[in-house]
Enzyme design. Sequence first.
Site, PDB file in Angstrom:
ATOM      1  N   GLU A   1      -2.406  10.950   3.358  1.00 30.27           N
ATOM      2  CA  GLU A   1      -1.874   9.606   3.202  1.00 30.27           C
ATOM      3  C   GLU A   1      -0.745   9.392   4.205  1.00 30.27           C
ATOM      4  O   GLU A   1       0.393   9.814   3.954  1.00 30.27           O
ATOM      5  CB  GLU A   1      -1.326   9.411   1.788  1.00 30.27           C
ATOM      6  CG  GLU A   1      -2.364   9.550   0.696  1.00 30.27           C
ATOM      7  CD  GLU A   1      -1.980   8.795  -0.575  1.00 30.27           C
ATOM      8  OE1 GLU A   1      -2.848   8.120  -1.125  1.00 30.27           O
ATOM      9  OE2 GLU A   1      -0.806   8.858  -0.986  1.00 30.27           O
TER      10      GLU A   1
ATOM     11  N   ASN B   1      -4.815   5.794  -8.051  1.00 27.64           N
ATOM     12  CA  ASN B   1      -3.451   6.191  -8.416  1.00 27.64           C
ATOM     13  C   ASN B   1      -2.719   4.926  -8.847  1.00 27.64           C
ATOM     14  O   ASN B   1      -2.361   4.108  -8.014  1.00 27.64           O
ATOM     15  CB  ASN B   1      -2.772   6.839  -7.193  1.00 27.64           C
ATOM     16  CG  ASN B   1      -1.306   7.163  -7.459  1.00 27.64           C
ATOM     17  OD1 ASN B   1      -0.834   7.074  -8.593  1.00 27.64           O
ATOM     18  ND2 ASN B   1      -0.583   7.527  -6.406  1.00 27.64           N
ATOM     19  N   TRP B   2      -2.527   4.813 -10.152  1.00 26.70           N
ATOM     20  CA  TRP B   2      -1.936   3.575 -10.677  1.00 26.70           C
ATOM     21  C   TRP B   2      -0.415   3.539 -10.503  1.00 26.70           C
ATOM     22  O   TRP B   2       0.216   2.546 -10.838  1.00 26.70           O
ATOM     23  CB  TRP B   2      -2.321   3.393 -12.142  1.00 26.70           C
ATOM     24  CG  TRP B   2      -3.803   3.168 -12.347  1.00 26.70           C
ATOM     25  CD1 TRP B   2      -4.757   3.070 -11.367  1.00 26.70           C
ATOM     26  CD2 TRP B   2      -4.493   3.014 -13.588  1.00 26.70           C
ATOM     27  NE1 TRP B   2      -5.994   2.853 -11.930  1.00 26.70           N
ATOM     28  CE2 TRP B   2      -5.864   2.825 -13.298  1.00 26.70           C
ATOM     29  CE3 TRP B   2      -4.085   3.027 -14.928  1.00 26.70           C
ATOM     30  CZ2 TRP B   2      -6.818   2.637 -14.297  1.00 26.70           C
ATOM     31  CZ3 TRP B   2      -5.040   2.840 -15.927  1.00 26.70           C
ATOM     32  CH2 TRP B   2      -6.393   2.645 -15.614  1.00 26.70           C
ATOM     33  N   LYS B   3       0.151   4.655 -10.052  1.00 23.82           N
ATOM     34  CA  LYS B   3       1.612   4.727  -9.816  1.00 23.82           C
ATOM     35  C   LYS B   3       2.355   4.247 -11.072  1.00 23.82           C
ATOM     36  O   LYS B   3       1.921   4.543 -12.176  1.00 23.82           O
ATOM     37  CB  LYS B   3       1.971   3.939  -8.556  1.00 23.82           C
ATOM     38  CG  LYS B   3       1.126   4.385  -7.348  1.00 23.82           C
ATOM     39  CD  LYS B   3       1.603   3.847  -6.033  1.00 23.82           C
ATOM     40  CE  LYS B   3       0.698   4.371  -4.916  1.00 23.82           C
ATOM     41  NZ  LYS B   3       1.138   3.983  -3.582  1.00 23.82           N
TER      42      LYS B   3
ATOM     43  N   SER C   1      -3.686   1.840   1.887  1.00 28.76           N
ATOM     44  CA  SER C   1      -4.277   0.505   2.055  1.00 28.76           C
ATOM     45  C   SER C   1      -5.808   0.541   2.141  1.00 28.76           C
ATOM     46  O   SER C   1      -6.406  -0.202   2.914  1.00 28.76           O
ATOM     47  CB  SER C   1      -3.672  -0.200   3.274  1.00 28.76           C
ATOM     48  OG  SER C   1      -2.268  -0.362   3.106  1.00 28.76           O
TER      49      SER C   1
ATOM     50  N   HIS D   1       2.892  13.555  -3.823  1.00 29.39           N
ATOM     51  CA  HIS D   1       2.708  12.218  -3.240  1.00 29.39           C
ATOM     52  C   HIS D   1       3.930  11.870  -2.383  1.00 29.39           C
ATOM     53  O   HIS D   1       5.050  12.245  -2.711  1.00 29.39           O
ATOM     54  CB  HIS D   1       2.521  11.184  -4.355  1.00 29.39           C
ATOM     55  CG  HIS D   1       2.045   9.867  -3.838  1.00 29.39           C
ATOM     56  ND1 HIS D   1       2.905   8.948  -3.278  1.00 29.39           N
ATOM     57  CD2 HIS D   1       0.805   9.331  -3.762  1.00 29.39           C
ATOM     58  CE1 HIS D   1       2.197   7.899  -2.885  1.00 29.39           C
ATOM     59  NE2 HIS D   1       0.924   8.100  -3.160  1.00 29.39           N
TER      60      HIS D   1
ATOM     61  N   GLY E   1       0.622   0.962   0.973  1.00 34.13           N
ATOM     62  CA  GLY E   1       1.117  -0.302   0.433  1.00 34.13           C
ATOM     63  C   GLY E   1       1.550  -1.290   1.502  1.00 34.13           C
ATOM     64  O   GLY E   1       2.216  -2.282   1.214  1.00 34.13           O
TER      65      GLY E   1
ATOM     66  N   GLY F   1      -4.239   3.090  -4.162  1.00 32.36           N
ATOM     67  CA  GLY F   1      -3.149   2.542  -4.967  1.00 32.36           C
ATOM     68  C   GLY F   1      -3.478   1.123  -5.403  1.00 32.36           C
ATOM     69  O   GLY F   1      -4.202   0.898  -6.374  1.00 32.36           O
ATOM     70  N   GLY F   2      -2.975   0.155  -4.668  1.00 34.63           N
ATOM     71  CA  GLY F   2      -3.074  -1.256  -5.037  1.00 34.63           C
ATOM     72  C   GLY F   2      -4.459  -1.712  -5.465  1.00 34.63           C
ATOM     73  O   GLY F   2      -4.617  -2.374  -6.504  1.00 34.63           O
TER      74      GLY F   2
ATOM     75  N   GLU G   1       5.597   9.298  -2.153  1.00 36.25           N
ATOM     76  CA  GLU G   1       6.676   8.602  -2.868  1.00 36.25           C
ATOM     77  C   GLU G   1       7.570   9.597  -3.599  1.00 36.25           C
ATOM     78  O   GLU G   1       8.777   9.389  -3.719  1.00 36.25           O
ATOM     79  CB  GLU G   1       6.067   7.555  -3.813  1.00 36.25           C
ATOM     80  CG  GLU G   1       5.545   6.361  -3.021  1.00 36.25           C
ATOM     81  CD  GLU G   1       4.331   5.677  -3.618  1.00 36.25           C
ATOM     82  OE1 GLU G   1       4.036   5.874  -4.814  1.00 36.25           O
ATOM     83  OE2 GLU G   1       3.647   4.942  -2.864  1.00 36.25           O
TER      84      GLU G   1
HETATM   85  P1  13P Z   1      -2.109   1.792  -1.439  1.00 35.52           P
HETATM   86  O1  13P Z   1      -3.597   1.901  -1.607  1.00 35.52           O
HETATM   87  O2  13P Z   1      -1.491   0.772  -2.344  1.00 35.52           O
HETATM   88  O3  13P Z   1      -1.710   1.667  -0.008  1.00 35.52           O
HETATM   89  O4  13P Z   1      -1.511   3.211  -1.953  1.00 35.52           O
HETATM   90  C1  13P Z   1      -2.020   4.384  -1.447  1.00 35.52           C
HETATM   91  C2  13P Z   1      -1.478   5.511  -2.234  1.00 35.52           C
HETATM   92  O5  13P Z   1      -0.326   5.852  -2.109  1.00 35.52           O
HETATM   93  C3  13P Z   1      -2.382   6.182  -3.179  1.00 35.52           C
HETATM   94  O6  13P Z   1      -1.810   7.350  -3.668  1.00 35.52           O
END
Ligand code: 13P
Length: 253
Positions: free
Chosen positions: A170, A12-14, A216, A98, A176, A237-238, A100
């Site tokens: 999640e 997920n590149w957000k 993470s 998600h 993050g 994510g990251g 967020e």
């Molecule tokens: P991180 O891997 O950066 O913690 O993000 C997780 C995430 O929200 C994937 O959708």
Amino acid sequence: MVNKRTPIIAGNWKMNKTPKEARELAQALVPLVAGVKDREVVLAPPFTALSAVAEAINKTNIALAAQNLHWEDKGAFTGEISAEMLLDSGCRYVIIGHSERRQYFGETDETVNKRTRKALSKGLRAIICVGETLAEREASKVNEIIGRQLAGGLAGVTAADMQSVVIAYEPVWAIGTGKTATPEQANDVHHFIREQIKALYGPETAGALRIQYGGSVTPENVSTLMAMSDIDGALVGGASLKPESFAALVKFT
Ligand code: 13P
């Protein structure tokens, strides 16, 4: 019982990567994961980069996902995007609900449900996200929250449609932050999710459901997470923003 669920690793590149950067990342990834056959690989770039990534991964073993969609087909919904637009851009999957979006953009179980039903009715596969905040965990409300998010998000979704659903657990406090849930903590919730799905849809649907963990996840911790009985994938994510680290995640052993 042998777990026959195909692992699914999604990036997920957000809100990262211009179309040019996204194309380069996807192009770098293609040869790195080309030999991977026994697991599914999914990339979710931002909307503006979907077409560029679709081109870069055309005829490869990588599938495309969007990060959201709207439940109406078209019309006066400024800033939204339809299922048809996503399909036309090459998407097979869409991430829905998600944390967020729940935290910052007013997403509720009801809107998650509307988006989910629209996605499924159009033939998109849905990655539905659930997860508790730290305060909810500390108040021992994990099962209550996850149960509510599942029941609300899946209302009206049939057992047949569940074949096109992936659930992503999640925990908000792990996203993050560098704080991963321990494999046992994650697996406990995954097991609870599967039990809920069993209660709603029966053992066959529950047994086939893939449940991803997100929060993470790194090349260093992915293997111990994936070794757990009810963890079938990762939503990353990251660590998905660099070709080498995402490829290493995909190739977990
Ligand atoms: P991180 O891997 O950066 O913690 O993000 C997780 C995430 O929200 C994937 O959708």
